[in-house]
Design a protein around this motif. Structure first.
Motif, PDB file in Angstrom:
ATOM      1  N   ARG A  86       0.920  -1.180   0.024  1.00  0.00           N
ATOM      2  CA  ARG A  86      -0.108   0.038   0.215  1.00  0.00           C
ATOM      3  C   ARG A  86       0.649   1.674   0.064  1.00  0.00           C
ATOM      4  NH1 ARG A  86      -3.273  -2.848   4.398  1.00  0.00           N
ATOM      5  NH2 ARG A  86      -4.621  -4.159   2.954  1.00  0.00           N
ATOM      6  N   ALA A  87       2.066   1.092   0.576  1.00  0.00           N
ATOM      7  CA  ALA A  87       2.842   2.156   0.955  1.00  0.00           C
ATOM      8  C   ALA A  87       3.080   2.759  -0.691  1.00  0.00           C
ATOM      9  CB  ALA A  87       4.371   2.102   1.595  1.00  0.00           C
ATOM     10  N   VAL A  88       3.926   1.469  -0.944  1.00  0.00           N
ATOM     11  CA  VAL A  88       3.919   2.228  -2.944  1.00  0.00           C
ATOM     12  C   VAL A  88       2.626   1.952  -3.890  1.00  0.00           C
ATOM     13  CG1 VAL A  88       4.635   0.445  -4.958  1.00  0.00           C
ATOM     14  CG2 VAL A  88       5.714  -0.016  -2.825  1.00  0.00           C
ATOM     15  N   ARG A  89       1.953   1.721  -3.531  1.00  0.00           N
ATOM     16  CA  ARG A  89       0.587   2.563  -3.949  1.00  0.00           C
ATOM     17  C   ARG A  89       0.643   3.703  -3.847  1.00  0.00           C
ATOM     18  NH1 ARG A  89      -5.664   1.852  -3.698  1.00  0.00           N
ATOM     19  NH2 ARG A  89      -6.513   2.429  -5.620  1.00  0.00           N
ATOM     20  N   GLN A  90       0.732   4.191  -2.834  1.00  0.00           N
ATOM     21  CA  GLN A  90       0.713   5.967  -2.514  1.00  0.00           C
ATOM     22  C   GLN A  90       1.842   6.529  -3.314  1.00  0.00           C
ATOM     23  OE1 GLN A  90      -1.913   7.367  -0.742  1.00  0.00           O
ATOM     24  NE2 GLN A  90      -2.872   5.054  -1.070  1.00  0.00           N
ATOM     25  N   LEU A  91       3.221   6.079  -3.169  1.00  0.00           N
ATOM     26  CA  LEU A  91       4.235   6.804  -3.830  1.00  0.00           C
ATOM     27  C   LEU A  91       3.627   7.092  -5.394  1.00  0.00           C
ATOM     28  CD1 LEU A  91       7.072   7.726  -4.189  1.00  0.00           C
ATOM     29  CD2 LEU A  91       7.466   5.531  -3.940  1.00  0.00           C
ATOM     30  N   ALA A  92       3.132   5.709  -5.993  1.00  0.00           N
ATOM     31  CA  ALA A  92       2.741   5.430  -7.541  1.00  0.00           C
ATOM     32  C   ALA A  92       2.101   7.037  -7.540  1.00  0.00           C
ATOM     33  CB  ALA A  92       2.492   4.887  -8.240  1.00  0.00           C
ATOM     34  N   LYS A  93       0.303   6.651  -6.997  1.00  0.00           N
ATOM     35  CA  LYS A  93      -0.405   8.043  -6.964  1.00  0.00           C
ATOM     36  C   LYS A  93       0.170   9.450  -6.844  1.00  0.00           C
ATOM     37  CE  LYS A  93      -4.298   6.815  -5.204  1.00  0.00           C
ATOM     38  NZ  LYS A  93      -5.021   5.828  -4.650  1.00  0.00           N
ATOM     39  N   ARG A  97       3.635  10.310 -13.257  1.00  0.00           N
ATOM     40  CA  ARG A  97       3.759  10.153 -14.157  1.00  0.00           C
ATOM     41  C   ARG A  97       5.354   9.974 -13.977  1.00  0.00           C
ATOM     42  NH1 ARG A  97       1.947  12.593 -18.565  1.00  0.00           N
ATOM     43  NH2 ARG A  97      -0.127  14.141 -18.390  1.00  0.00           N
ATOM     44  N   ALA A  98       6.181   9.839 -13.218  1.00  0.00           N
ATOM     45  CA  ALA A  98       7.307   9.372 -12.934  1.00  0.00           C
ATOM     46  C   ALA A  98       7.720   7.566 -12.844  1.00  0.00           C
ATOM     47  CB  ALA A  98       7.751  10.225 -11.761  1.00  0.00           C
ATOM     48  N   PHE A  99       6.023   7.612 -12.121  1.00  0.00           N
ATOM     49  CA  PHE A  99       5.937   6.269 -11.728  1.00  0.00           C
ATOM     50  C   PHE A  99       6.654   4.859 -12.273  1.00  0.00           C
ATOM     51  CE2 PHE A  99       4.631   1.635 -10.683  1.00  0.00           C
ATOM     52  CZ  PHE A  99       4.657   1.764  -8.961  1.00  0.00           C
ATOM     53  N   VAL A 100       6.702   4.977 -14.134  1.00  0.00           N
ATOM     54  CA  VAL A 100       7.295   4.236 -15.652  1.00  0.00           C
ATOM     55  C   VAL A 100       8.230   4.126 -15.193  1.00  0.00           C
ATOM     56  CG1 VAL A 100       7.012   3.588 -17.935  1.00  0.00           C
ATOM     57  CG2 VAL A 100       4.536   4.208 -16.110  1.00  0.00           C
ATOM     58  N   MET A 101       8.906   5.494 -14.689  1.00  0.00           N
ATOM     59  CA  MET A 101      10.537   5.624 -15.304  1.00  0.00           C
ATOM     60  C   MET A 101      11.467   5.035 -13.527  1.00  0.00           C
ATOM     61  SD  MET A 101      12.532   8.928 -14.173  1.00  0.00           S
ATOM     62  CE  MET A 101      11.653   9.534 -12.230  1.00  0.00           C
ATOM     63  N   GLY A 146       2.461  -3.942 -12.703  1.00  0.00           N
ATOM     64  CA  GLY A 146       1.881  -3.935 -13.751  1.00  0.00           C
ATOM     65  C   GLY A 146       0.334  -3.296 -13.062  1.00  0.00           C
ATOM     66  N   THR A 147       0.198  -3.503 -11.755  1.00  0.00           N
ATOM     67  CA  THR A 147      -1.474  -3.445 -11.848  1.00  0.00           C
ATOM     68  C   THR A 147      -1.525  -1.419 -11.289  1.00  0.00           C
ATOM     69  OG1 THR A 147      -3.410  -3.666  -9.649  1.00  0.00           O
ATOM     70  CG2 THR A 147      -1.125  -3.444  -9.109  1.00  0.00           C
ATOM     71  N   LEU A 148      -0.280  -1.158 -11.054  1.00  0.00           N
ATOM     72  CA  LEU A 148       0.038   0.349 -10.610  1.00  0.00           C
ATOM     73  C   LEU A 148      -0.143   1.459 -11.465  1.00  0.00           C
ATOM     74  CD1 LEU A 148       1.673   0.581  -7.098  1.00  0.00           C
ATOM     75  CD2 LEU A 148      -0.673   0.978  -7.409  1.00  0.00           C
ATOM     76  N   MET A 149       1.100   0.831 -12.725  1.00  0.00           N
ATOM     77  CA  MET A 149       0.377   1.593 -14.009  1.00  0.00           C
ATOM     78  C   MET A 149      -0.635   1.075 -14.477  1.00  0.00           C
ATOM     79  SD  MET A 149       4.386  -0.277 -15.175  1.00  0.00           S
ATOM     80  CE  MET A 149       3.979   0.584 -16.834  1.00  0.00           C
ATOM     81  N   ARG A 150      -1.576   0.469 -14.401  1.00  0.00           N
ATOM     82  CA  ARG A 150      -2.684   0.741 -15.094  1.00  0.00           C
ATOM     83  C   ARG A 150      -3.499   1.721 -14.700  1.00  0.00           C
ATOM     84  NH1 ARG A 150      -6.562  -4.952 -14.026  1.00  0.00           N
ATOM     85  NH2 ARG A 150      -6.654  -3.264 -12.514  1.00  0.00           N
ATOM     86  N   GLU A 151      -3.640   1.495 -13.639  1.00  0.00           N
ATOM     87  CA  GLU A 151      -4.651   2.384 -12.448  1.00  0.00           C
ATOM     88  C   GLU A 151      -4.156   3.671 -12.691  1.00  0.00           C
ATOM     89  OE1 GLU A 151      -5.375   3.642  -7.613  1.00  0.00           O
ATOM     90  OE2 GLU A 151      -4.263   1.743  -8.413  1.00  0.00           O
ATOM     91  N   GLY A 159      -3.928  11.717 -14.043  1.00  0.00           N
ATOM     92  CA  GLY A 159      -3.022  12.272 -15.425  1.00  0.00           C
ATOM     93  C   GLY A 159      -3.336  10.987 -16.650  1.00  0.00           C
ATOM     94  N   GLY A 160      -4.071  10.189 -16.152  1.00  0.00           N
ATOM     95  CA  GLY A 160      -4.475   8.581 -17.359  1.00  0.00           C
ATOM     96  C   GLY A 160      -5.785   9.318 -17.964  1.00  0.00           C
ATOM     97  N   ILE A 161      -6.090   7.987 -19.490  1.00  0.00           N
ATOM     98  CA  ILE A 161      -7.702   8.193 -19.540  1.00  0.00           C
ATOM     99  C   ILE A 161      -8.549   7.520 -19.352  1.00  0.00           C
ATOM    100  CG2 ILE A 161      -8.076   8.265 -22.080  1.00  0.00           C
ATOM    101  CD1 ILE A 161      -5.403   8.753 -22.615  1.00  0.00           C
ATOM    102  N   ALA A 162      -9.385   8.266 -18.718  1.00  0.00           N
ATOM    103  CA  ALA A 162     -10.831   7.093 -18.616  1.00  0.00           C
ATOM    104  C   ALA A 162     -11.136   6.203 -19.790  1.00  0.00           C
ATOM    105  CB  ALA A 162     -12.094   7.926 -18.449  1.00  0.00           C
ATOM    106  N   LEU A 163     -10.797   4.753 -20.057  1.00  0.00           N
ATOM    107  CA  LEU A 163     -11.158   4.188 -21.106  1.00  0.00           C
ATOM    108  C   LEU A 163     -12.628   3.898 -20.804  1.00  0.00           C
ATOM    109  CD1 LEU A 163      -8.692   1.031 -19.609  1.00  0.00           C
ATOM    110  CD2 LEU A 163      -8.695   2.697 -21.088  1.00  0.00           C
ATOM    111  N   SER A 164     -12.847   4.364 -22.641  1.00  0.00           N
ATOM    112  CA  SER A 164     -14.086   4.062 -23.400  1.00  0.00           C
ATOM    113  C   SER A 164     -14.851   2.499 -22.382  1.00  0.00           C
ATOM    114  CB  SER A 164     -14.728   4.228 -24.668  1.00  0.00           C
ATOM    115  OG  SER A 164     -14.299   5.471 -24.652  1.00  0.00           O
ATOM    116  N   PRO A 165     -16.662   2.770 -22.115  1.00  0.00           N
ATOM    117  CA  PRO A 165     -16.948   0.910 -22.367  1.00  0.00           C
ATOM    118  C   PRO A 165     -16.678  -0.225 -23.519  1.00  0.00           C
ATOM    119  CG  PRO A 165     -18.342   3.203 -21.703  1.00  0.00           C
ATOM    120  CD  PRO A 165     -17.488   3.981 -21.985  1.00  0.00           C
ATOM    121  N   TYR A 166     -16.669  -1.209 -23.360  1.00  0.00           N
ATOM    122  CA  TYR A 166     -16.525  -1.517 -24.509  1.00  0.00           C
ATOM    123  C   TYR A 166     -18.154  -1.929 -24.989  1.00  0.00           C
ATOM    124  CZ  TYR A 166     -12.348  -4.392 -23.169  1.00  0.00           C
ATOM    125  OH  TYR A 166     -11.232  -4.475 -22.495  1.00  0.00           O
TER     126      TYR A 166
END
Length: 209
Positions: A86-93, A97-101, A146-151, A159-166
């Motif tokens: 959970r601490a890693v998740r908070q860092l990602a949030k 933009r830097a999390f991928v780096m 994987g899960t945090l980059m998707r989030e 700063g991400g993009i809301a995905l359209s429904p299928y």
């Protein structure tokens, strides 16, 4: 923009790189761009940071140093793994933009080794050491990245993009997918993060026996 009367230092350059990454992502970083932001000549930056690769490493280390130590009133290794994840998740949030780096840098400084040591200590609590613990840590890291980059990528507030429904699918060809189109088209990041985390912990428990 800073004025040229301020002395140029490595810290100022790294700070500017972090700000640029947070605004536009790591791909925006260049010595020329940072020089313009700092009001300095491009070549003068090389007196403090010899190349872009090192600069990105320094920026990653600066951001990793922002990772908050977790606290948990428990001796149970499961609670420690949950709290660390959970601490890693908070860092990602905090640094979306830097999390991928961060995911693509090998940080061998204190900031990077500290989080590795914490993870290995948690597996040690569960009775895993050496190569076995390293493999488990890497499995955990793969899940978190994987899960945090998707989030991050699917959260507009980060700063991400809301995905359209299928759209409707041909249920005769894809019957199982057709049954869960609503679920496939939406995310509950809190629930999904915790669900995946519990699956990993259950797997570790199984491995113990």
């Amino acid at each position: 923009m800073a004025t040229s009367r301020e002395p140029l230092t490595r810290d100022r350059i790294v700070d500017a790189a972090v700000r640029l990454i947070e605004r536009e992502g790591v791909e925006a970083v260049s010595m020329r761009r940072l020089a313009a932001e700092l009001g300095a000549g491009t070549m003068s930056l090389y007196n403090h940071v010899p190349n872009k690769a090192l600069l990105v490493d320094l920026a990653a280390e600066r951001i990793m140093a922002d990772a908050q130590p977790y606290h948990v009133d428990s001796d149970d290794w499961r609670d420690h793994i949950r709290a660390h994840a959970r601490a890693v998740r908070q860092l990602a949030k905090r640094h979306p933009r830097a999390f991928v780096m961060l995911a693509t840098r090998r940080l061998s400084t204190e900031a990077g080794i500290r989080t590795i040591e914490a993870a290995l200590r948690n597996f040690d609590r569960a009775g895993f050491r050496g190569k076995e613990a390293v493999g488990m840590m890497r499995a955990m890291v793969s899940y978190l990245l994987g899960t945090l980059m998707r989030e991050v990528a699917t959260s507009p507030e980060l700063g991400g993009i809301a995905l359209s429904p299928y759209e409707d699918v041909d249920a005769s060809r894809f019957p199982l997918s057709g049954e869960v189109l609503d679920e496939l088209g939406t995310y509950d990041h809190d629930q999904e993060f915790e669900f995946g985390l519990e699956l990993l912990i259950a797997g570790l428990e199984r491995y113990q026996s």
